[in-house]
Enzyme design. Structure first.
Site, mmCIF file in Angstrom:
data_model
loop_
_atom_site.group_PDB
_atom_site.id
_atom_site.type_symbol
_atom_site.label_atom_id
_atom_site.label_comp_id
_atom_site.label_asym_id
_atom_site.label_seq_id
_atom_site.Cartn_x
_atom_site.Cartn_y
_atom_site.Cartn_z
ATOM 1 N N THR A 298 5.959 3.884 50.759
ATOM 2 C CA THR A 298 6.324 4.742 49.622
ATOM 3 C C THR A 298 7.823 4.997 49.636
ATOM 4 O O THR A 298 8.462 4.928 50.684
ATOM 5 C CB THR A 298 5.644 6.127 49.700
ATOM 6 O OG1 THR A 298 6.217 6.869 50.792
ATOM 7 C CG2 THR A 298 4.149 6.035 49.868
ATOM 8 N N ASP A 299 8.370 5.334 48.479
ATOM 9 C CA ASP A 299 9.667 5.985 48.461
ATOM 10 C C ASP A 299 9.417 7.375 49.079
ATOM 11 O O ASP A 299 8.264 7.785 49.259
ATOM 12 C CB ASP A 299 10.205 6.087 47.020
ATOM 13 C CG ASP A 299 11.730 6.194 46.976
ATOM 14 O OD1 ASP A 299 12.342 6.491 48.022
ATOM 15 O OD2 ASP A 299 12.303 5.998 45.895
ATOM 16 N N ALA A 300 10.485 8.105 49.408
ATOM 17 C CA ALA A 300 10.321 9.379 50.123
ATOM 18 C C ALA A 300 9.365 10.312 49.379
ATOM 19 O O ALA A 300 9.538 10.575 48.192
ATOM 20 C CB ALA A 300 11.681 10.037 50.298
ATOM 21 N N LEU A 301 8.364 10.822 50.096
ATOM 22 C CA LEU A 301 7.360 11.681 49.457
ATOM 23 C C LEU A 301 7.846 13.108 49.249
ATOM 24 O O LEU A 301 7.174 13.906 48.611
ATOM 25 C CB LEU A 301 6.058 11.670 50.264
ATOM 26 C CG LEU A 301 5.269 10.359 50.221
ATOM 27 C CD1 LEU A 301 4.052 10.430 51.122
ATOM 28 C CD2 LEU A 301 4.838 9.991 48.800
#
Length: 603
Positions: A298-301
């Site tokens: 993921t991109d940063a959550l």
């Protein structure tokens, strides 16, 4: 479903599989919890965190600029991290990851490591040099990262920048042309991975046509399916076919034409699934249709595109249910107390598997993909510390790397307009050059670059748009023989200054520049009125030439304004040196615009 690890004899339990699927952010750590936000940079691994990495079989970490202060310190921290991982039950090594795209997004200190002028400047060299600079820059970035013990780079960015108002991608994109983006992106993936760095292609299915930054909101792309496949997805498809990267990073963006199904957010409202949480996008399109078999991260959550709508646990469950392998920055760990959150998180994820919210077999397959990637890149081979340090000092920021950085900066400089043969500047001793820049450091950088190359003694004055004094500016313009004006838009996004923590520190950071364009316009008009030869330099995304280009006699684009040295009043960087060479006629401007801008009235 326990799975065998190729690194250890024991099978991985469900808890260990889930631990492998977490990528923690260690940016700050305070040994004592307090009501204040923790802002102590983590530069060595505290015992409490080392034990947590071992206990939970954590799969990876991401480093920020706060974690990277010198060659010795970075190597030492990375060895401590891998040591902690080696004490886990599985013995699996860590992914140690970083955002070292080059240009605006570079986490290693610019005065230590080579950071280059970024993707759009590489794109500006494409018509003349093809993929040469894409390949060579990736080679340098990879050898420098590898020498430090970092093994994953969240790069290249293969978003096709189709939107002049894109606040977060802009110069991080190679071009608005998907075929060129694909060619340069593929060249970088090949070169990163050839040199032992796992490449994470981003941001799937494409972040190139957004006018919202997913750090601060949730963008929605309204493209038709045809446009998505022809533009946004095209570079990913091409690169997966040519040289499938070890990782692909997701985008926190809604794509209703790819998936209009909804889920319930933290406010109990239905919302269209962001791509990160869309099984249709992450499994049906990426895995099945594009046949991607690698690891999806993921991109940063903690970005607002996710964290405004979901609790951390809910976000991770939704992400894993969509078929994503790794949750990046799933929860904030800043104090020893926060480590308890990891316990609670793993428990919640185990419950989600037991209640069949998450599929046990899919979790096992996902963990196996992670283990296979670690095995393929031999992440467990960590060199002797003394040899590693000697090797790193020999490689990082060395003369050949700095020369390549300078040659890319120069090859990218693009001349858009040159009325009345304004360029090269015809300088005589004692002439007064008035510089207008977004801030004083940029004034100093261009002044020092010109002074270093000019055979004449010149007089300089500066108008900083940040600390703008109209009376002073007017007086200097009246006395000037030449005006050099620079602008950098759009403003920095959170990813460039480091991430979401900075927004919490300074929520207004994007607003304080709102008045600058008006001030710059008025000064350019004043120079026009006095018929003073004026050069306008677009220092970042060149779309601003549409606004300011008509008020200047000559227009250049540099796509970058890196300042690598800022010590004892010495300010310099490759982009400013390259600009000075072109301004003084010591080198031609051979770059080409990688994006379309509204042309100035005269050329």
């Amino acid at each position: 479903m326990p799975i065998k690890s190729s690194f250890a004899d024991s099978a991985l339990s469900l808890e260990q599989q889930l631990g492998q699927k977490l990528m923690l952010d260690l940016r700050y750590f305070c040994h004592q919890g307090s009501s204040e936000r923790c802002r102590t940079a983590l530069t060595e691994l505290p015992d409490t965190l080392a034990k947590a990495i071992s206990r939970y079989d954590v799969g990876g970490v991401i480093l920020f600029s706060e974690n990277t202060q010198s060659i010795e310190q970075i190597i030492s921290l990375n060895q401590q991290l891998q040591q902690a991982a080696s004490h886990s039950k599985s013995g699996l090594p860590l992914f140690i990851s970083i955002d070292q795209e080059g240009g605006r997004v570079a986490r290693l200190p610019r005065d230590v490591a080579t950071s280059f002028t970024g993707n759009m400047s590489i794109g500006a060299t494409y018509p003349e040099h093809g993929t040469y600079f894409a390949t060579q820059t990736a080679n340098v970035l990879a050898t420098e990262l590898s020498a430090l013990g970092i093994n994953v780079n969240y790069a290249p960015t293969v978003d096709v920048n189709m939107n002049p108002d894109n606040p977060v991608i802009n110069v991080r994109s190679f071009s608005e042309n998907p075929d060129e983006v694909a060619a340069m992106g593929a060249a970088q993936v090949i070169e990163f991975e050839k040199n032992g760095i796992i490449s994470a292609l981003k941001h799937f299915p494409g972040h190139g046509d957004t006018n919202v930054d997913s750090h601060t909101g949730l963008p929605k792309v309204m493209h038709s399916k045809e446009v998505i496949y022809a533009q946004d997805l095209a570079p990913f498809k091409h690169i997966i076919e040519q040289h499938s990267p070890g990782m692909i990073m997701t985008a926190h963006i809604q794509y209703p034409e790819l998936d209009s199904s909804t889920l319930t957010n933290v406010d109990s409202k239905q919302m269209i699934k962001p791509a990160t949480m869309s099984r249709k996008i992450m499994t049906d399109i990426l895995r099945k249709e594009l046949n991607y078999q690698g690891v999806v991260v993921t991109d940063a959550l903690d970005m607002a595109g996710i964290s405004h709508f979901f609790s951390p646990t809910q976000a991770i469950i939704n992400t894993f249910a969509a078929g994503v392998d790794i949750a990046l920055m799933p929860i904030e760990i800043r104090t020893p107390d926060d480590i308890k959150k990891l316990d609670a998180l793993i428990e919640s994820l185990v419950s989600a598997v037991k209640s069949e919210q998450l599929n046990a077999q899919e979790i096992a397959h996902s963990a196996q993909r992670i283990i296979s990637l670690k095995s393929k890149f031999k992440l467990n081979a960590f060199p002797d510390p003394i040899k590693a340090l000697a090797n790193a000092k020999h490689i990082i920021g060395n003369k050949a790397h700095r020369e390549l950085e300078a040659s890319l900066a120069l090859a990218a400089i693009t001349q858009i307009k040159n009325n009345n043969n304004t360029l090269p500047l015809k300088l005589n001793a004692g002439q007064h050059i008035h510089i207008i820049m977004p801030d004083t450091r940029k004034c100093m950088a261009i002044q020092q670059a010109i002074t270093a190359l000019s055979s004449h003694a010149l007089v300089f004055s500066c108008s900083s748009l940040q600390g703008f004094d109209p009376v002073d500016a007017q007086r200097n313009i009246n006395q000037a023989d030449i005006i050099i004006a620079g602008n950098a838009t759009p403003n920095q996004s959170a990813v460039e200054i480091g991430g979401m923590d900075d927004l919490a520190d300074n929520p207004d950071f994007a607003l304080n520049n709102a008045e600058q364009p008006k001030a710059l316009e008025s000064l350019l008009k004043m120079a026009n009125k006095h018929q003073i030869p004026t050069v306008f330099i677009s220092l970042r995304a060149p779309y601003d030439i549409a606004q300011f280009g008509d008020s200047a006699d000559a227009v250049l684009a540099s796509y970058a304004y890196n300042i690598d040295v800022d010590k004892n009043e010495q300010v310099s960087g490759p982009a400013f040196t390259a600009l000075a060479k072109v301004l003084l006629g010591q080198a031609p401007a051979k770059g080409s615009l990688p994006v379309t801008i509204k042309q100035s009235k005269s050329h």
